[in-house]
Each structure stands twice: as C-alpha cells, then as structure tokens.
Design a protein around this motif. Structure first.
Motif, short mmCIF file in Angstrom:
data_model
loop_
_atom_site.label_atom_id
_atom_site.label_comp_id
_atom_site.label_asym_id
_atom_site.label_seq_id
_atom_site.Cartn_x
_atom_site.Cartn_y
_atom_site.Cartn_z
N LYS A 43 50.63 50.51 45.19
CA LYS A 43 51.38 51.14 44.09
C LYS A 43 51.23 50.28 42.84
O LYS A 43 51.86 49.24 42.70
CB LYS A 43 52.86 51.27 44.45
N GLU A 55 59.14 59.17 47.30
CA GLU A 55 60.30 58.90 48.16
C GLU A 55 59.92 57.85 49.19
O GLU A 55 58.79 57.84 49.70
CB GLU A 55 60.80 60.19 48.82
N THR A 56 60.86 56.99 49.47
CA THR A 56 60.57 55.86 50.36
C THR A 56 60.58 56.32 51.82
O THR A 56 61.50 56.98 52.26
CB THR A 56 61.62 54.75 50.15
N SER A 59 60.92 50.72 54.39
CA SER A 59 60.91 49.46 53.64
C SER A 59 61.15 48.34 54.63
O SER A 59 61.76 48.54 55.68
CB SER A 59 61.93 49.46 52.50
N ARG A 72 57.77 48.32 50.19
CA ARG A 72 58.25 49.70 50.40
C ARG A 72 57.04 50.60 50.52
O ARG A 72 56.08 50.45 49.77
CB ARG A 72 59.02 50.16 49.16
N GLN A 74 55.95 54.45 50.13
CA GLN A 74 56.50 55.66 49.54
C GLN A 74 55.48 56.79 49.57
O GLN A 74 54.28 56.56 49.50
CB GLN A 74 56.89 55.39 48.08
N TYR A 86 50.33 58.14 50.09
CA TYR A 86 51.31 57.07 50.31
C TYR A 86 50.92 55.87 49.47
O TYR A 86 49.75 55.50 49.41
CB TYR A 86 51.32 56.66 51.79
N ASP A 89 54.27 49.60 47.86
CA ASP A 89 54.85 48.87 46.74
C ASP A 89 55.12 47.44 47.19
O ASP A 89 55.92 47.22 48.10
CB ASP A 89 56.16 49.58 46.36
#
Ligand code: GLC
Length: 478
Positions: A43, A55-56, A59, A72, A74, A86, A89
């Motif tokens: 990300k 949306e996560t 995590s 995370r 997402q 996907y 992050d």
C-alpha cells in the motif's frame, strides 16, 4: 482455482513500467476463464490509493529479524479492477509515494530489502492463517522472488510448502542484490541452505526465486532463449533451470487500449474509419507539439534508459533533423538525466520538428499512440514490450529492433505478410536504415493505409495467453 499474484506494481494502482500493465490485466482475463485470481501488493501513499476506499481484512504484527512490525491487509472495497485487490499497509515502509525510488532525489530507497522482505513475510503469514489457502502463488520479478525461497525453506511456512509457486521474469536486468547479512532478516531457515540465496557471493533475490520456485516463466519465447546468454550474470542459472522454464507472451488489455472507446484520445476510430480517425488525432497531437502534420511522425514512449536504447535516439533523430528531409519526432518518458538535457536542447533547437515531454503521462501516451504514424523501439533488451502492441492496435506502425518480445510480435514488411519495420543490429546505421524505410513507406499512401488496417486487426489480447497460464497452473497443481 485460487491464484494469488504478488507484485510491486499493478495498473492503475501504481505503475512504473509494463509489469504494472500485466499485473493489472492478466488476473481479470484469468477470471474471465473462471479462475479466482487476485492481486496482493504494497500500500503506497499515492493518489490512486488515497482516492479509493479499503476495508481491513487482517491486522497484526510480523517479524523482520529481531524486530516486530505492525501491518494491515486491506481489500479495495468497490472492487473496481475486475479482481480482488489486496494492499499490505506497513507503516514506515510503504507510506511513501514512490514504488522503487524517492520522487525528489530520484534515488532508490535506503531500505529496499527491508520493505519488500516485510511485504513478502506479511503475505506468507496471511496465507498461513487462511483456511482456504491459495492453490497457486504467482510472483513477479525480484521484489517478490523471496516468496518461493521462504515457502520452501523457512520453518515458519511449513504448512505452505505444498503450494506451487510461479516466478515470472519481466526483466532480468534487475536482480535485487544485497549484502548476505540481510538473510538474517528472513524467518528462520536451515543455514546450510544459505547457498540458495547466494549468487556470486551476494544475496540475490531473483536468483533465489529462480532456484526455488516450481516454474519460471518469462514474457516471450525469444526472451526465454536470450536469458541463457544475456541475463546480467544469471546466464548459467537460466541454462540450468530450463526444465522448469517457459515463455508466455504478454497480451494487452484490449478494454483499456481501444481506439473506439479510449476516453483519453481526441477522436474515436475503428479499423473502418481509420483514415479519418488517425488524421484527426494526428492533427491534435501535432498541434500540441507544434509539428507539421503533413510529415511522418515518429514517436518514442518509454523509460529513458540504456536497456530501451534511448541513448541512441538523440543521434538517430539528429541525422534527420539536420538534413533537409522532412519528418518529425516526439519523445515521452523520463529517466537518464543527461538524456533529459539532450532532448530539452533538441526541442529548443529543432522547433517544429522535434518535441519531448520528459515525464510519465499515461493519457498523453494514449494520444501519441493514436496520433503518430510510427513508434520506434530500438531496445537493447526487450523481454516482451507492450508499446509495439498498443501502437498496432491504434494503427501506428512499429519500428523495432529484432529482439525478445519485439521479435515475436512484429513481422517485417520485407516478408510477404509483414506489417512492421525491424532491424537486427544495435547500431546507428541499422536504426537509420529502418527509419528511412519508414519514411519511404509513409510516402506510399496506399501501402501505408493497408498496413495500418492490417495491424489494427491483429489479435494481441490476453485471451490466448491467459489460457496458457491456466494450463500451466493446472499442470502444476496436479
Ligand atoms: C518489463 C519489460 C517489458 C515487458 C514488461 C511486462 O517492463 O521490460 O519488455 O513488456 O516488463 O512484462
């Protein structure tokens, strides 16, 4: 079949080169053939990412050597790409705008190894926890080439060991080479297997991936053969791994690259309305660059680097610009700073005949494909090359060096059913000869129109190649 693609780039999320185009299209075409393909990428902190919602899904934290870092995973909420996207992050690693380089300094990031190692570790940790695991893990280039190594060697991923891995080489000029000490950042493995990471005494990510993946693919047949004697030091390794290697030519995304619907070009046209459509797009393009549309327009689009032969262009173009011959040239791209200076100086000197936009500009690229007569690609190395296929779809005749994917997609007009201009040697003389043949072809209006229609009709879509990938996945998972 559940196929996960791991990549540093994916169009339109983040693009540096052709890798992004492939990863942004292939999964969609695989899904059209009822696969279940998704893309996992870092990300980045860029515009596309900030304009889309995520949306996560998970995590947690993962190890990098003795450290733990947070992450995370997402999913893009609206599913705009035609496959699940996907993003991983990792604060402190990827929350920067550039993919490989710092936009301000132009240099690589100091923690490249840590960035992509963390990314790959998170992806594998995630697969480890999945109930329904991927059936194929498809890695692209050296940024994701440690995945086959870790899956087969790290104790942490023992449960994933049976999953077939594919490593696609989009460009063997770059290997991801680091100090061997970095190996200690990877999840624990038997030190006796350290040799798998090694090439010439250094940690070489691409070499490690080539040695440990189940199948190696590259993006054209000719490039597959060339790698055995030209891969920046990995020749012997490629020779050794031929048993598990194959070339599959890239396709182009004909939904994005379609002169009948392309929202980025001035005038839409089909093969039937080609003449009027090309004329109008050329008029608008020449207007933008202050060129005279009655002359042939020859363009170059791409990274201004050695591999693409961009350093030959100033001399090549000057041969014509300094002679009474009337032809004009456009350059679009960024790269080598000394080339920027040369092109800048040429734009000032040859006003009306030469212009350059020294930038990355996707919509201008579309306009250049639509408005030019010829696209030149004098590459030293060209694994596949997509620009020649984009050009042909827009009725723009390719002038290419006979190498790699260019060789596999362009047939010279000198042969009975040819439709492009090719040259063999990487010399100024050979390139001049090719440009001269282009100018001569342009003078022959009927022949030129016939070739344009012909190339617009060629099928470079992903359909056939996506089938080849599916067959390969099936063979691997049998
Ligand atoms: C790299 C290669 C190019 C290829 C692309 C997609 O950018 O240099 O030839 O088309 O990857 O595979």
């Amino acid at each position: 079949m559940k196929i996960v693609h791991l990549s540093a780039e994916c169009y339109p999320v983040a693009k540096v080169g052709g890798l992004a185009d492939v990863v942004g299209a292939l999964p969609r075409y695989l899904n059209k053939q009822s696969a279940n393909a998704s893309v996992v990428m870092p990300k980045y902190a860029n515009e596309w990412v900030s304009e889309h919602e995520f949306e996560t899904v998970l995590s947690g934290s993962a190890p990098l050597g003795h450290w733990q870092f947070d992450y995370r995973i997402q999913r893009e909420t609206a599913d705009t790409l035609g496959f699940p996207l996907y993003v991983i992050d990792i604060p402190g690693r990827f929350d920067r705008p550039g993919v490989y380089t710092d936009e301000e300094s132009g240099g690589s990031y100091w923690d490249d190894f840590e960035r992509f190692a963390s990314f790959q570790i998170v992806a594998l940790d995630w697969f480890n926890r999945m109930e329904e695991k991927p059936e194929i893990i498809h890695c692209h280039d050296h940024h994701t080439a440690l995945v086959p190594f870790m899956i087969t060697q790290s104790y942490r991923y023992m449960d994933l060991k049976h999953i077939p891995t594919v490593l696609t080489v989009h460009n063997a000029e770059y290997h991801g080479v680091y100090d061997k000490e970095k190996a200690y950042l990877l999840p624990h493995f038997d030190e006796r297997d350290m040799g798998l990471l090694d090439w010439d005494g250094r940690l070489n990510c691409l070499a490690a991936g080539l040695k440990t993946c189940w199948e190696i693919t590259t993006v054209s047949h000719s490039y597959m053969n060339e790698l055995a004697y030209n891969s920046n030091g990995l020749e012997w390794l490629f020779q050794n791994e031929t048993q598990k290697s194959r070339g599959i030519i890239n396709g182009i995304d004909t939904d994005v690259w379609d002169p009948e619907t392309d929202p980025m070009i001035a005038e839409h046209y089909s093969q039937r309305k080609m003449a009027a459509g090309k004329r109008e797009n050329k008029r608008v393009l020449c207007d933008r660059f202050g060129l005279d549309p009655q002359y042939p327009t020859i363009s170059f689009i791409g990274r201004l680097v050695h591999e693409k032969g961009a350093d030959m262009l100033p001399d090549l173009f000057r041969t014509y610009l300094e002679s009474p011959q009337s032809v004009n040239f456009i350059v679009l791209g960024t790269g080598d700073r000394s080339l920027h200076h040369q092109f800048q100086a040429m734009s000032d000197r040859f006003v009306g005949y030469f212009d350059a936009t020294l930038d990355y500009n996707e919509s201008l690229a579309h306009q250049i494909y639509a408005g030019s007569d010829f696209m030149i690609m004098p590459s030293r190395v060209e694994p596949c090359g997509l620009n020649q296929m984009y050009s042909m779809r827009y009725g723009t005749v390719p002038i290419v060096r006979n190498i790699g994917g260019l060789k596999d997609t362009v047939v010279d007009i000198g042969t009975s059913d040819g439709y492009g201009i090719t040259f063999n040697d990487f010399t100024l003389h050979a390139a001049q000869d090719a440009v001269q043949r282009a100018i001569d072809l342009f003078q022959d209006g009927r022949k030129m129109a016939g070739i344009r229609k012909r190339i617009m009709n060629l099928d470079f879509s992903w359909n056939a190649s996506a089938k080849e990938y599916i067959n390969m996945y099936k063979q691997l998972s049998e």
